[in-house]
Design a protein around this motif. Structure first.
Motif, PDB file in Angstrom:
ATOM      1  N   UNK A  10     -46.133 -36.117 -61.955  1.00  0.00           N
ATOM      2  CA  UNK A  10     -47.260 -36.772 -61.285  1.00  0.00           C
ATOM      3  C   UNK A  10     -47.529 -38.137 -61.910  1.00  0.00           C
ATOM      4  N   UNK A  11     -47.519 -38.213 -63.233  1.00  0.00           N
ATOM      5  CA  UNK A  11     -47.834 -39.482 -63.899  1.00  0.00           C
ATOM      6  C   UNK A  11     -46.773 -40.544 -63.636  1.00  0.00           C
ATOM      7  N   UNK A  12     -45.544 -40.146 -63.438  1.00  0.00           N
ATOM      8  CA  UNK A  12     -44.474 -41.114 -63.166  1.00  0.00           C
ATOM      9  C   UNK A  12     -44.383 -41.483 -61.693  1.00  0.00           C
ATOM     10  N   UNK A  13     -44.850 -40.595 -60.851  1.00  0.00           N
ATOM     11  CA  UNK A  13     -44.700 -40.787 -59.408  1.00  0.00           C
ATOM     12  C   UNK A  13     -45.690 -41.794 -58.845  1.00  0.00           C
ATOM     13  N   UNK A  14     -46.880 -41.807 -59.416  1.00  0.00           N
ATOM     14  CA  UNK A  14     -47.938 -42.662 -58.878  1.00  0.00           C
ATOM     15  C   UNK A  14     -48.859 -43.037 -60.026  1.00  0.00           C
ATOM     16  N   UNK A  15     -49.297 -44.291 -60.038  1.00  0.00           N
ATOM     17  CA  UNK A  15     -50.209 -44.752 -61.089  1.00  0.00           C
ATOM     18  C   UNK A  15     -51.517 -45.206 -60.443  1.00  0.00           C
ATOM     19  N   UNK A  16     -52.379 -44.237 -60.222  1.00  0.00           N
ATOM     20  CA  UNK A  16     -53.691 -44.477 -59.629  1.00  0.00           C
ATOM     21  C   UNK A  16     -54.727 -43.653 -60.389  1.00  0.00           C
ATOM     22  N   UNK A  17     -56.001 -43.954 -60.223  1.00  0.00           N
ATOM     23  CA  UNK A  17     -57.014 -43.098 -60.857  1.00  0.00           C
ATOM     24  C   UNK A  17     -56.861 -41.628 -60.423  1.00  0.00           C
ATOM     25  N   UNK A  18     -56.513 -41.423 -59.160  1.00  0.00           N
ATOM     26  CA  UNK A  18     -56.306 -40.066 -58.632  1.00  0.00           C
ATOM     27  C   UNK A  18     -55.214 -39.343 -59.416  1.00  0.00           C
ATOM     28  N   UNK A  19     -54.046 -39.973 -59.516  1.00  0.00           N
ATOM     29  CA  UNK A  19     -52.930 -39.311 -60.207  1.00  0.00           C
ATOM     30  C   UNK A  19     -53.198 -39.157 -61.697  1.00  0.00           C
ATOM     31  N   UNK A  20     -53.913 -40.114 -62.297  1.00  0.00           N
ATOM     32  CA  UNK A  20     -54.238 -39.982 -63.727  1.00  0.00           C
ATOM     33  C   UNK A  20     -55.146 -38.775 -63.961  1.00  0.00           C
ATOM     34  N   UNK A  21     -56.116 -38.577 -63.080  1.00  0.00           N
ATOM     35  CA  UNK A  21     -57.020 -37.429 -63.244  1.00  0.00           C
ATOM     36  C   UNK A  21     -56.283 -36.113 -63.006  1.00  0.00           C
ATOM     37  N   UNK A  22     -55.385 -36.107 -62.028  1.00  0.00           N
ATOM     38  CA  UNK A  22     -54.592 -34.888 -61.810  1.00  0.00           C
ATOM     39  C   UNK A  22     -53.683 -34.628 -63.011  1.00  0.00           C
ATOM     40  N   UNK A  23     -53.120 -35.684 -63.581  1.00  0.00           N
ATOM     41  CA  UNK A  23     -52.278 -35.541 -64.777  1.00  0.00           C
ATOM     42  C   UNK A  23     -53.089 -34.967 -65.938  1.00  0.00           C
ATOM     43  N   UNK A  24     -54.314 -35.449 -66.102  1.00  0.00           N
ATOM     44  CA  UNK A  24     -55.180 -34.914 -67.159  1.00  0.00           C
ATOM     45  C   UNK A  24     -55.434 -33.423 -66.912  1.00  0.00           C
ATOM     46  N   UNK A  25     -55.722 -33.056 -65.660  1.00  0.00           N
ATOM     47  CA  UNK A  25     -55.938 -31.648 -65.330  1.00  0.00           C
ATOM     48  C   UNK A  25     -54.722 -30.797 -65.633  1.00  0.00           C
ATOM     49  N   UNK A  26     -53.546 -31.293 -65.300  1.00  0.00           N
ATOM     50  CA  UNK A  26     -52.313 -30.552 -65.577  1.00  0.00           C
ATOM     51  C   UNK A  26     -52.063 -30.442 -67.082  1.00  0.00           C
ATOM     52  N   UNK A  27     -52.310 -31.538 -67.817  1.00  0.00           N
ATOM     53  CA  UNK A  27     -52.119 -31.501 -69.273  1.00  0.00           C
ATOM     54  C   UNK A  27     -53.104 -30.524 -69.921  1.00  0.00           C
ATOM     55  N   UNK A  28     -54.355 -30.553 -69.477  1.00  0.00           N
ATOM     56  CA  UNK A  28     -55.330 -29.593 -70.003  1.00  0.00           C
ATOM     57  C   UNK A  28     -54.920 -28.164 -69.658  1.00  0.00           C
ATOM     58  N   UNK A  29     -54.373 -27.972 -68.484  1.00  0.00           N
ATOM     59  CA  UNK A  29     -53.901 -26.635 -68.102  1.00  0.00           C
ATOM     60  C   UNK A  29     -52.791 -26.165 -69.029  1.00  0.00           C
ATOM     61  N   UNK A 134     -55.715 -21.531 -54.504  1.00  0.00           N
ATOM     62  CA  UNK A 134     -54.854 -20.566 -55.196  1.00  0.00           C
ATOM     63  C   UNK A 134     -55.185 -20.490 -56.689  1.00  0.00           C
ATOM     64  N   UNK A 135     -55.445 -21.642 -57.290  1.00  0.00           N
ATOM     65  CA  UNK A 135     -55.834 -21.685 -58.699  1.00  0.00           C
ATOM     66  C   UNK A 135     -57.144 -20.914 -58.884  1.00  0.00           C
ATOM     67  N   UNK A 136     -58.090 -21.110 -57.989  1.00  0.00           N
ATOM     68  CA  UNK A 136     -59.381 -20.419 -58.078  1.00  0.00           C
ATOM     69  C   UNK A 136     -59.227 -18.906 -57.928  1.00  0.00           C
ATOM     70  N   UNK A 137     -58.406 -18.479 -56.997  1.00  0.00           N
ATOM     71  CA  UNK A 137     -58.190 -17.036 -56.804  1.00  0.00           C
ATOM     72  C   UNK A 137     -57.515 -16.450 -58.049  1.00  0.00           C
ATOM     73  N   UNK A 138     -56.576 -17.176 -58.616  1.00  0.00           N
ATOM     74  CA  UNK A 138     -55.928 -16.736 -59.855  1.00  0.00           C
ATOM     75  C   UNK A 138     -56.964 -16.549 -60.960  1.00  0.00           C
ATOM     76  N   UNK A 163     -49.354 -20.679 -60.645  1.00  0.00           N
ATOM     77  CA  UNK A 163     -48.301 -21.692 -60.572  1.00  0.00           C
ATOM     78  C   UNK A 163     -48.176 -22.288 -59.176  1.00  0.00           C
ATOM     79  N   UNK A 164     -48.384 -21.497 -58.142  1.00  0.00           N
ATOM     80  CA  UNK A 164     -48.406 -22.071 -56.793  1.00  0.00           C
ATOM     81  C   UNK A 164     -49.590 -23.027 -56.643  1.00  0.00           C
ATOM     82  N   UNK A 165     -50.712 -22.678 -57.259  1.00  0.00           N
ATOM     83  CA  UNK A 165     -51.877 -23.564 -57.233  1.00  0.00           C
ATOM     84  C   UNK A 165     -51.606 -24.882 -57.935  1.00  0.00           C
ATOM     85  N   UNK A 166     -51.037 -24.818 -59.120  1.00  0.00           N
ATOM     86  CA  UNK A 166     -50.720 -26.047 -59.854  1.00  0.00           C
ATOM     87  C   UNK A 166     -49.699 -26.892 -59.086  1.00  0.00           C
ATOM     88  N   UNK A 167     -48.727 -26.228 -58.486  1.00  0.00           N
ATOM     89  CA  UNK A 167     -47.722 -26.936 -57.694  1.00  0.00           C
ATOM     90  C   UNK A 167     -48.368 -27.628 -56.492  1.00  0.00           C
TER      91      UNK A 167
END
Length: 184
Positions: A10-29, A134-138, A163-167
């Motif tokens: 995600x961090x390499x694919x797009x460099x926007x505030x949106x992708x940075x926040x998603x990257x932070x969420x994935x890293x925290x996960x 999916x993440x919430x149901x998990x 994992x389907x949720x994260x994907x």
């Protein structure tokens, strides 16, 4: 490890505030994944995953600032029903679990609020929403398994949904990039 790989993609694919926040969420996960496996670190893992849900909610909010209050109704219902199902077994963790459930509801609502907002493909927006749900149901299954009663073969369902949720959440960026490349 998969959350680290998704964060890198995600961090390499797009460099926007949106992708940075998603990257932070994935890293925290990824950190939360490790903590949840350590004896006695459940509350720390819960805190880190709370941060991941808030990072995802912030990303979705950055994409769609509109309130979309009607879209919140199914997620408020999910959060309230989830809390009511978990409450009898959470004991002293009532406040942290309540905050966590509220953050999950907010994350799903903000993903739903972004559906139809210009700027990203509909497929990418739906991927984000499906991933959030999916993440919430998990997470709800983890709570039920831990605080109510063990779920037979619960770990398989929990990990599959997680994992389907994260994907799906990562797909919110990865699918958008594919569409942009295809239209060049």
């Amino acid at each position: 490890m998969p959350a680290v790989v998704l964060a890198g993609l995600v961090s390499r694919h797009e460099r926007t505030p949106y992708s940075r926040r998603l990257t932070i969420g994935l890293a925290l996960s990824a950190v939360g994944d490790v903590l949840m496996e350590l004896p006695g670190a459940f509350l720390f893992g819960l805190g880190v995953f709370l941060g991941a849900h808030l990072a995802y909610a912030a990303a979705f909010l950055a994409e769609a600032r509109r309130a979309a209050l009607l879209r919140s109704l199914p997620f408020v219902t999910f959060a309230v029903a989830g809390w009511l199902a978990l409450r009898p077994g959470v004991g002293e963790l009532a406040v942290p679990v309540a905050l966590y459930v509220a953050a999950i509801g907010a994350m799903m609502w903000r993903a739903a609020a972004a559906i139809g907002v210009p700027g990203r493909s509909g497929t990418a927006r739906v991927a984000a929403l499906v991933g959030a749900v999916l993440f919430a149901v998990s997470d709800l299954l983890i709570g039920l398994d831990r605080f109510r009663a063990p779920i037979p073969h619960g770990k398989v369902a929990i990990l599959t949904l997680y994992w389907l949720g994260q994907l799906g959440i990562a797909g919110a960026v990865l699918l958008a990039g594919r569409r942009a490349e295809a239209t060049r």
